[in-house]
Design a protein around this motif. Sequence first.
Motif, PDB file in Angstrom:
ATOM      1  N   ASN A   1       0.819  -1.208   0.000  1.00 56.28           N
ATOM      2  CA  ASN A   1       0.000   0.000   0.000  1.00 56.28           C
ATOM      3  C   ASN A   1       0.856   1.261   0.000  1.00 56.28           C
ATOM      4  N   ALA A   2       2.015   1.168  -0.656  1.00 54.24           N
ATOM      5  CA  ALA A   2       2.908   2.321  -0.746  1.00 54.24           C
ATOM      6  C   ALA A   2       2.212   3.534  -1.357  1.00 54.24           C
ATOM      7  N   HIS A   3       1.229   3.272  -2.238  1.00 52.26           N
ATOM      8  CA  HIS A   3       0.478   4.359  -2.888  1.00 52.26           C
ATOM      9  C   HIS A   3      -0.782   4.755  -2.119  1.00 52.26           C
ATOM     10  N   ALA A   4      -1.116   4.043  -1.059  1.00 54.85           N
ATOM     11  CA  ALA A   4      -2.520   4.048  -0.632  1.00 54.85           C
ATOM     12  C   ALA A   4      -2.776   4.407   0.823  1.00 54.85           C
ATOM     13  N   VAL A   5      -1.910   5.175   1.456  1.00 57.59           N
ATOM     14  CA  VAL A   5      -2.246   5.662   2.793  1.00 57.59           C
ATOM     15  C   VAL A   5      -3.561   6.445   2.705  1.00 57.59           C
ATOM     16  N   GLY A   6      -4.520   6.111   3.535  1.00 47.75           N
ATOM     17  CA  GLY A   6      -5.791   6.842   3.557  1.00 47.75           C
ATOM     18  C   GLY A   6      -6.855   6.317   2.625  1.00 47.75           C
ATOM     19  N   ALA A   7      -6.543   5.303   1.817  1.00 52.39           N
ATOM     20  CA  ALA A   7      -7.556   4.729   0.928  1.00 52.39           C
ATOM     21  C   ALA A   7      -8.526   3.857   1.727  1.00 52.39           C
ATOM     22  N   VAL A   8      -9.739   3.703   1.197  1.00 46.53           N
ATOM     23  CA  VAL A   8     -10.783   2.916   1.863  1.00 46.53           C
ATOM     24  C   VAL A   8     -11.519   2.088   0.812  1.00 46.53           C
ATOM     25  N   TYR A   9     -11.832   0.836   1.160  1.00 46.12           N
ATOM     26  CA  TYR A   9     -12.642  -0.009   0.270  1.00 46.12           C
ATOM     27  C   TYR A   9     -13.803  -0.569   1.080  1.00 46.12           C
ATOM     28  N   ASP A  10     -15.014  -0.108   0.786  1.00 47.69           N
ATOM     29  CA  ASP A  10     -16.219  -0.563   1.498  1.00 47.69           C
ATOM     30  C   ASP A  10     -16.026  -0.561   3.010  1.00 47.69           C
ATOM     31  N   GLY A  11     -15.492   0.542   3.513  1.00 50.25           N
ATOM     32  CA  GLY A  11     -15.308   0.704   4.955  1.00 50.25           C
ATOM     33  C   GLY A  11     -14.024   0.113   5.496  1.00 50.25           C
ATOM     34  N   ILE A  12     -13.268  -0.624   4.680  1.00 49.52           N
ATOM     35  CA  ILE A  12     -12.009  -1.229   5.115  1.00 49.52           C
ATOM     36  C   ILE A  12     -10.870  -0.255   4.808  1.00 49.52           C
ATOM     37  N   LYS A  13     -10.151   0.144   5.837  1.00 39.85           N
ATOM     38  CA  LYS A  13      -9.088   1.138   5.661  1.00 39.85           C
ATOM     39  C   LYS A  13      -7.792   0.482   5.219  1.00 39.85           C
ATOM     40  N   SER A  14      -7.082   1.171   4.371  1.00 39.09           N
ATOM     41  CA  SER A  14      -5.754   0.737   3.950  1.00 39.09           C
ATOM     42  C   SER A  14      -4.860   0.567   5.171  1.00 39.09           C
ATOM     43  N   GLY A  15      -4.205  -0.590   5.247  1.00 31.23           N
ATOM     44  CA  GLY A  15      -3.301  -0.847   6.354  1.00 31.23           C
ATOM     45  C   GLY A  15      -3.930  -1.514   7.551  1.00 31.23           C
ATOM     46  N   SER A  16      -5.247  -1.734   7.516  1.00 29.36           N
ATOM     47  CA  SER A  16      -5.920  -2.388   8.645  1.00 29.36           C
ATOM     48  C   SER A  16      -5.606  -3.879   8.697  1.00 29.36           C
ATOM     49  N   CYS A  17      -5.114  -4.426   7.576  1.00 32.00           N
ATOM     50  CA  CYS A  17      -4.818  -5.868   7.455  1.00 32.00           C
ATOM     51  C   CYS A  17      -6.052  -6.720   7.711  1.00 32.00           C
ATOM     52  N   THR A  18      -7.212  -6.192   7.374  1.00 29.94           N
ATOM     53  CA  THR A  18      -8.464  -6.954   7.482  1.00 29.94           C
ATOM     54  C   THR A  18      -8.435  -8.158   6.552  1.00 29.94           C
ATOM     55  N   SER A  19      -7.806  -8.003   5.392  1.00 27.46           N
ATOM     56  CA  SER A  19      -7.800  -9.066   4.380  1.00 27.46           C
ATOM     57  C   SER A  19      -6.392  -9.564   4.075  1.00 27.46           C
ATOM     58  N   SER A  20      -5.439  -9.236   4.924  1.00 28.74           N
ATOM     59  CA  SER A  20      -4.047  -9.593   4.622  1.00 28.74           C
ATOM     60  C   SER A  20      -3.277  -9.898   5.905  1.00 28.74           C
ATOM     61  N   ASP A  21      -2.109 -10.488   5.731  1.00 27.74           N
ATOM     62  CA  ASP A  21      -1.221 -10.766   6.860  1.00 27.74           C
ATOM     63  C   ASP A  21      -0.361  -9.557   7.195  1.00 27.74           C
TER      64      ASP A  21
ATOM     65  N   PRO B   1      -5.673  14.066   6.284  1.00 27.72           N
ATOM     66  CA  PRO B   1      -7.033  14.289   5.757  1.00 27.72           C
ATOM     67  C   PRO B   1      -7.123  15.446   4.768  1.00 27.72           C
ATOM     68  N   GLU B   2      -6.406  16.544   5.054  1.00 25.73           N
ATOM     69  CA  GLU B   2      -6.455  17.680   4.118  1.00 25.73           C
ATOM     70  C   GLU B   2      -5.717  17.350   2.826  1.00 25.73           C
ATOM     71  N   PHE B   3      -4.631  16.560   2.930  1.00 21.72           N
ATOM     72  CA  PHE B   3      -3.922  16.127   1.727  1.00 21.72           C
ATOM     73  C   PHE B   3      -4.851  15.326   0.814  1.00 21.72           C
ATOM     74  N   ILE B   4      -5.582  14.384   1.411  1.00 19.85           N
ATOM     75  CA  ILE B   4      -6.456  13.512   0.621  1.00 19.85           C
ATOM     76  C   ILE B   4      -7.620  14.302   0.043  1.00 19.85           C
ATOM     77  N   ASP B   5      -8.199  15.201   0.837  1.00 21.67           N
ATOM     78  CA  ASP B   5      -9.294  16.042   0.337  1.00 21.67           C
ATOM     79  C   ASP B   5      -8.851  16.832  -0.891  1.00 21.67           C
ATOM     80  N   ARG B   6      -7.640  17.366  -0.852  1.00 19.68           N
ATOM     81  CA  ARG B   6      -7.145  18.144  -1.985  1.00 19.68           C
ATOM     82  C   ARG B   6      -6.923  17.247  -3.208  1.00 19.68           C
ATOM     83  N   ARG B   7      -6.407  16.043  -2.981  1.00 21.07           N
ATOM     84  CA  ARG B   7      -6.241  15.098  -4.090  1.00 21.07           C
ATOM     85  C   ARG B   7      -7.599  14.752  -4.704  1.00 21.07           C
ATOM     86  N   PHE B   8      -8.619  14.616  -3.876  1.00 19.95           N
ATOM     87  CA  PHE B   8      -9.979  14.369  -4.377  1.00 19.95           C
ATOM     88  C   PHE B   8     -10.430  15.511  -5.292  1.00 19.95           C
ATOM     89  N   GLU B   9     -10.196  16.738  -4.853  1.00 21.71           N
ATOM     90  CA  GLU B   9     -10.590  17.904  -5.649  1.00 21.71           C
ATOM     91  C   GLU B   9      -9.898  17.891  -7.013  1.00 21.71           C
TER      92      GLU B   9
END
Length: 374
Positions: free
Chosen positions: A154-174, A251-259
């Motif tokens: 997730n080198a590209h994906a700090v702050g990303a979310v998939y259906d409520g699962i946050k990047s780095g939570s390791c919900t689906s990974s070791d 959060p402000e970094f990601i909001d700006r990327r969204f814009e």
Amino acid sequence: MNFIPYGKQSITQEDIDTVVETLTSSYLTTGPKVKEFENALSNYCGAKYVLVISNGTAALHLASLVLLNKEDKVLTTPNSFLATSNAILYAQAKPIFIDIAKDGNIDLDLCEEELKKDSSIKAIYVVAFSGNLVNQTKLNYLRKTYNIKILEDNAHAVGAVYDGIKSGSCTSSDISIFSFHPVKHLTTAEGGAIATNSKEIYEKLLMLRSHGIMKTPDMKPWEYEMKDLGFNYRISDIQCALGISQLKRLPEFIDRRFEIAKIYDKAFENTIVKPLYTFDGKSSYHLYVVQVDFSKLNINKEILFNKLKEKNIGIQLHYMPINRQPYYKSLGYGNENIPNMDKYYKECFSLPMYPLLSNEEQEYVIKSLFEVLR
């Protein structure tokens, strides 16, 4: 117009003051800021354990040493920086390159086809390309059904979310890894992190990060024991101080990327420039990737790069297919059937995407891109 790169860090006076404060403290290398940054990252991404480390490649290296054994087969993507698959080689395991889906990520359906054919496959290394997480439900299904290890790059994906699962939570990974290189979402200059929910994995990583050394409370004050062949992959308090300050601004970094992504999307509607995917609030947009069918134009990609550079715009290509690199060819790779990756490589490039990109600069990028393509 000053030069507009494809990516750039954002450093404020508060970031600088935080680093200066640490520079004048008692700790410069491994001290209290390291643990503070680890705790902040753990709280942010939701993983039980986070280990900060010297860089993203070191994170991949140690993660691979913990997850893999010699000769293990590992499914991975050709669409990444070299470090992802190189880490598999570091562990003396064997990368198997799988074609990508339309969003640039590894095709998990093709992964399942390989798993059905070959029960000796031990792991999948997925990359959240451009900030876009793979299907977490499918990933977890593969993990449980085929009893394999999963690493999320997730080198590209700090702050990303998939259906409520946050990047780095390791919900689906070791294990999940991050990079804090200056062009990423937050920076420690150089730096990275490893997240996991396994105490056993965390303790192994902790030891490997510092020469394979372990020290227990019952030892004499000067004693320590080297339990494994480890490395000096520690990160400094100075870097972690910067990371703590940057994480507060994420959060402000990601909001700006969204814009920025939404402006690009609108500009490219019904044009020859096709976004790799359009905004849906899931990707954290480390990159903004577009596709152009150059076969229909009187211009090729090299000319495009050079003409935009003349206009002080730096676009980039992420990535050349790893399996076609000379070193990988020397290992017998290069003839894999990856038509989507080959098409992607011909058509795709990354446009400037970073929080400090102004609206005026973005308009100039869009205008210049169309001028050159036409």
